[in-house]
Scaffold this motif. Structure first.
Motif, PDB file in Angstrom:
ATOM      1  N   LYS A  79       0.949  -1.099  -0.098  1.00 13.78           N
ATOM      2  CA  LYS A  79      -0.048  -0.050  -0.038  1.00 13.78           C
ATOM      3  C   LYS A  79       0.823   1.177   0.082  1.00 13.78           C
ATOM      4  O   LYS A  79       2.089   1.158   0.567  1.00 13.78           O
ATOM      5  CB  LYS A  79      -0.702   0.078   1.216  1.00 13.78           C
ATOM      6  N   PRO A  80       0.288   2.452  -0.413  1.00 11.45           N
ATOM      7  CA  PRO A  80       1.278   3.448  -0.367  1.00 11.45           C
ATOM      8  C   PRO A  80       1.414   3.948   1.000  1.00 11.45           C
ATOM      9  O   PRO A  80       0.720   3.699   1.895  1.00 11.45           O
ATOM     10  CB  PRO A  80       0.212   4.605  -1.041  1.00 11.45           C
ATOM     11  N   ARG A  81       2.894   4.540   1.058  1.00  9.37           N
ATOM     12  CA  ARG A  81       3.480   5.087   2.420  1.00  9.37           C
ATOM     13  C   ARG A  81       3.427   6.334   2.612  1.00  9.37           C
ATOM     14  O   ARG A  81       3.483   7.018   1.550  1.00  9.37           O
ATOM     15  CB  ARG A  81       4.579   4.235   2.561  1.00  9.37           C
ATOM     16  N   GLY A  82       3.206   6.871   3.888  1.00 11.01           N
ATOM     17  CA  GLY A  82       3.567   8.363   3.809  1.00 11.01           C
ATOM     18  C   GLY A  82       5.009   8.867   3.434  1.00 11.01           C
ATOM     19  O   GLY A  82       5.855   8.017   3.453  1.00 11.01           O
ATOM     20  N   ARG A  83       4.867  10.017   3.132  1.00  9.40           N
ATOM     21  CA  ARG A  83       6.170  10.699   2.835  1.00  9.40           C
ATOM     22  C   ARG A  83       7.099  10.754   4.010  1.00  9.40           C
ATOM     23  O   ARG A  83       8.397  10.589   3.908  1.00  9.40           O
ATOM     24  CB  ARG A  83       5.932  12.283   2.358  1.00  9.40           C
ATOM     25  N   TYR A  84       6.427  10.839   5.308  1.00 12.59           N
ATOM     26  CA  TYR A  84       7.259  10.831   6.546  1.00 12.59           C
ATOM     27  C   TYR A  84       6.698   9.382   7.273  1.00 12.59           C
ATOM     28  O   TYR A  84       5.562   9.455   7.587  1.00 12.59           O
ATOM     29  CB  TYR A  84       7.226  12.256   7.378  1.00 12.59           C
ATOM     30  N   ILE A  85       7.837   8.840   7.480  1.00  9.48           N
ATOM     31  CA  ILE A  85       7.400   7.316   8.197  1.00  9.48           C
ATOM     32  C   ILE A  85       7.769   8.048   9.855  1.00  9.48           C
ATOM     33  O   ILE A  85       8.972   8.028  10.054  1.00  9.48           O
ATOM     34  CB  ILE A  85       8.341   6.327   7.790  1.00  9.48           C
ATOM     35  N   ILE A  86       6.886   7.853  10.715  1.00  6.01           N
ATOM     36  CA  ILE A  86       7.212   8.022  12.207  1.00  6.01           C
ATOM     37  C   ILE A  86       7.151   6.553  12.805  1.00  6.01           C
ATOM     38  O   ILE A  86       6.114   5.819  12.724  1.00  6.01           O
ATOM     39  CB  ILE A  86       5.954   9.095  12.524  1.00  6.01           C
ATOM     40  N   ARG A  87       8.214   6.267  13.557  1.00  7.85           N
ATOM     41  CA  ARG A  87       8.343   5.269  14.372  1.00  7.85           C
ATOM     42  C   ARG A  87       8.603   5.553  15.906  1.00  7.85           C
ATOM     43  O   ARG A  87       9.366   6.342  16.086  1.00  7.85           O
ATOM     44  CB  ARG A  87       9.509   4.381  13.858  1.00  7.85           C
ATOM     45  N   VAL A  88       7.639   4.946  16.610  1.00  6.83           N
ATOM     46  CA  VAL A  88       7.857   5.075  17.992  1.00  6.83           C
ATOM     47  C   VAL A  88       8.232   3.944  18.566  1.00  6.83           C
ATOM     48  O   VAL A  88       7.611   2.737  18.461  1.00  6.83           O
ATOM     49  CB  VAL A  88       6.590   5.682  18.722  1.00  6.83           C
ATOM     50  N   TYR A 123       1.877  11.019   6.252  1.00  2.00           N
ATOM     51  CA  TYR A 123       2.482  10.455   7.499  1.00  2.00           C
ATOM     52  C   TYR A 123       2.156   8.877   7.548  1.00  2.00           C
ATOM     53  O   TYR A 123       0.905   8.549   7.205  1.00  2.00           O
ATOM     54  CB  TYR A 123       2.137  10.925   8.946  1.00  2.00           C
ATOM     55  N   THR A 124       3.024   7.896   7.740  1.00  7.39           N
ATOM     56  CA  THR A 124       2.630   6.645   8.084  1.00  7.39           C
ATOM     57  C   THR A 124       3.219   6.460   9.449  1.00  7.39           C
ATOM     58  O   THR A 124       4.231   7.171   9.925  1.00  7.39           O
ATOM     59  CB  THR A 124       3.605   5.447   7.317  1.00  7.39           C
ATOM     60  N   PHE A 125       2.420   5.685  10.444  1.00  8.94           N
ATOM     61  CA  PHE A 125       2.834   5.778  11.992  1.00  8.94           C
ATOM     62  C   PHE A 125       3.201   4.426  12.138  1.00  8.94           C
ATOM     63  O   PHE A 125       2.293   3.482  11.677  1.00  8.94           O
ATOM     64  CB  PHE A 125       1.677   6.279  12.641  1.00  8.94           C
ATOM     65  N   GLU A 126       4.095   4.092  12.903  1.00  5.73           N
ATOM     66  CA  GLU A 126       4.449   2.812  13.148  1.00  5.73           C
ATOM     67  C   GLU A 126       4.914   2.497  14.571  1.00  5.73           C
ATOM     68  O   GLU A 126       6.005   3.232  15.015  1.00  5.73           O
ATOM     69  CB  GLU A 126       5.415   1.993  12.123  1.00  5.73           C
ATOM     70  N   LYS A 127       4.508   1.772  15.481  1.00  5.21           N
ATOM     71  CA  LYS A 127       5.124   1.357  16.810  1.00  5.21           C
ATOM     72  C   LYS A 127       6.103   0.272  16.377  1.00  5.21           C
ATOM     73  O   LYS A 127       6.063  -0.873  15.375  1.00  5.21           O
ATOM     74  CB  LYS A 127       3.981   0.615  17.733  1.00  5.21           C
ATOM     75  N   VAL A 128       7.179   0.326  16.945  1.00  3.48           N
ATOM     76  CA  VAL A 128       8.609  -0.586  16.494  1.00  3.48           C
ATOM     77  C   VAL A 128       9.106  -1.069  17.741  1.00  3.48           C
ATOM     78  O   VAL A 128       9.134  -0.566  18.611  1.00  3.48           O
ATOM     79  CB  VAL A 128       9.513  -0.171  15.520  1.00  3.48           C
ATOM     80  N   ALA A 129       9.875  -2.251  17.662  1.00  4.27           N
ATOM     81  CA  ALA A 129      10.571  -2.969  18.733  1.00  4.27           C
ATOM     82  C   ALA A 129      11.903  -1.869  19.209  1.00  4.27           C
ATOM     83  O   ALA A 129      12.151  -0.958  18.055  1.00  4.27           O
ATOM     84  CB  ALA A 129      10.946  -4.264  18.639  1.00  4.27           C
ATOM     85  N   CYS A 130      12.664  -2.348  19.879  1.00  5.45           N
ATOM     86  CA  CYS A 130      13.918  -1.258  20.377  1.00  5.45           C
ATOM     87  C   CYS A 130      14.754  -1.156  19.034  1.00  5.45           C
ATOM     88  O   CYS A 130      15.087  -1.996  18.242  1.00  5.45           O
ATOM     89  CB  CYS A 130      14.636  -2.374  21.356  1.00  5.45           C
ATOM     90  N   LEU A 131      14.868   0.284  19.235  1.00  5.02           N
ATOM     91  CA  LEU A 131      15.567   0.896  18.087  1.00  5.02           C
ATOM     92  C   LEU A 131      17.321   0.759  18.288  1.00  5.02           C
ATOM     93  O   LEU A 131      17.900   1.566  17.341  1.00  5.02           O
ATOM     94  CB  LEU A 131      15.198   2.130  17.637  1.00  5.02           C
ATOM     95  N   GLY A 132      17.645   0.180  19.457  1.00  6.23           N
ATOM     96  CA  GLY A 132      19.010   0.176  19.860  1.00  6.23           C
ATOM     97  C   GLY A 132      19.572   1.582  20.348  1.00  6.23           C
ATOM     98  O   GLY A 132      20.838   1.476  20.389  1.00  6.23           O
ATOM     99  N   ALA A 133      19.058   2.526  21.003  1.00  2.29           N
ATOM    100  CA  ALA A 133      19.418   3.571  21.504  1.00  2.29           C
ATOM    101  C   ALA A 133      18.630   3.956  22.836  1.00  2.29           C
ATOM    102  O   ALA A 133      18.056   4.977  23.250  1.00  2.29           O
ATOM    103  CB  ALA A 133      19.277   4.859  20.490  1.00  2.29           C
ATOM    104  N   CYS A 134      18.544   2.785  23.625  1.00  2.00           N
ATOM    105  CA  CYS A 134      17.908   2.755  24.890  1.00  2.00           C
ATOM    106  C   CYS A 134      18.064   4.125  25.738  1.00  2.00           C
ATOM    107  O   CYS A 134      17.318   4.601  26.552  1.00  2.00           O
ATOM    108  CB  CYS A 134      17.763   1.403  25.455  1.00  2.00           C
ATOM    109  N   GLY A 135      19.166   4.436  25.841  1.00  2.00           N
ATOM    110  CA  GLY A 135      19.846   5.513  26.576  1.00  2.00           C
ATOM    111  C   GLY A 135      18.883   6.796  26.419  1.00  2.00           C
ATOM    112  O   GLY A 135      18.916   7.681  27.010  1.00  2.00           O
ATOM    113  N   MET A 136      18.488   6.959  25.090  1.00  2.00           N
ATOM    114  CA  MET A 136      17.746   8.198  24.702  1.00  2.00           C
ATOM    115  C   MET A 136      16.134   8.032  24.820  1.00  2.00           C
ATOM    116  O   MET A 136      15.329   8.680  24.260  1.00  2.00           O
ATOM    117  CB  MET A 136      17.964   8.318  23.121  1.00  2.00           C
ATOM    118  N   ALA A 137      15.665   6.813  25.628  1.00  2.00           N
ATOM    119  CA  ALA A 137      14.364   6.810  25.682  1.00  2.00           C
ATOM    120  C   ALA A 137      13.660   7.634  26.346  1.00  2.00           C
ATOM    121  O   ALA A 137      13.984   8.260  27.252  1.00  2.00           O
ATOM    122  CB  ALA A 137      14.279   5.174  26.605  1.00  2.00           C
TER     123      ALA A 137
END
Ligand code: FES
Length: 168
Positions: A79-88, A123-137
């Protein structure tokens, strides 16, 4: 009246010349299905249905085989995706630091949920698993930009910022 789902781009808006160029590029390469599909996604931002039919015809493979590849690999989007992909990130460290509140704030402000795209394709919004920068949580990303120590106020600033950015 069309029966197509709202987010589906009508067939006539897909310029197949671009897909044909991608196919031409890899036509003589052995094992060319993956690079062709990756090239098509790069050009369109997703793999539009009419391009699947075209690839099937030109590479002499069954459409079902192509859909098998497209659904197996998470990198592909149908499916089409947003120009800006927001991941939290909702990994453990971010969860403990209040990621759910950040997610809810994005939902509220953008009026879209997880894995959804805004009707204007910004926008496309996605919840994601650990992004590997936990110190910035808690952590969020917009395309390649990282935003650490997220707060509700930062969500509002990010949306205000990206609402001003170009769509191309
Ligand atoms: S848990 Fe969010 S970056 Fe690791």
């Amino acid at each position: 009246m069309s029966n197509a789902p709202a987010e589906e781009v009508p067939t006539e808006e897909i310029d197949l010349a671009i897909a044909n160029q991608v196919i031409d590029k890899y036509l003589t390469l052995p094992g060319n299905l993956m690079p062709v599909l990756q090239g098509i996604q790069e050009e369109y931002g997703y793999v539009p249905k009419p391009t699947v039919a075209l690839v099937a015809e030109r590479l002499n493979v069954y459409p079902s085989q192509i859909y098998g590849v497209l659904t197996f690999y998470a990198q592909f989007h149908l499916k089409p995706r947003g120009r800006y992909i927001i991941r939290v990130c909702v990994g453990t460290a971010c969860h403990v630091q209040g990621a759910e509140r950040i997610v809810e704030t994005f939902f509220d402000k953008l009026h879209i949920g997880h894995a959804e795209t805004s009707p204007d394709l910004r926008y496309t919004f996605e919840k994601v698993a650990c992004l590997g920068a936990c110190g910035m949580a808690p952590l969020a990303m917009v395309n390649d930009a990282t935003y650490g120590s997220m707060t509700v106020q930062k969500v509002e600033q990010i949306i205000a910022d990206y609402n001003q950015r170009p769509m191309k």
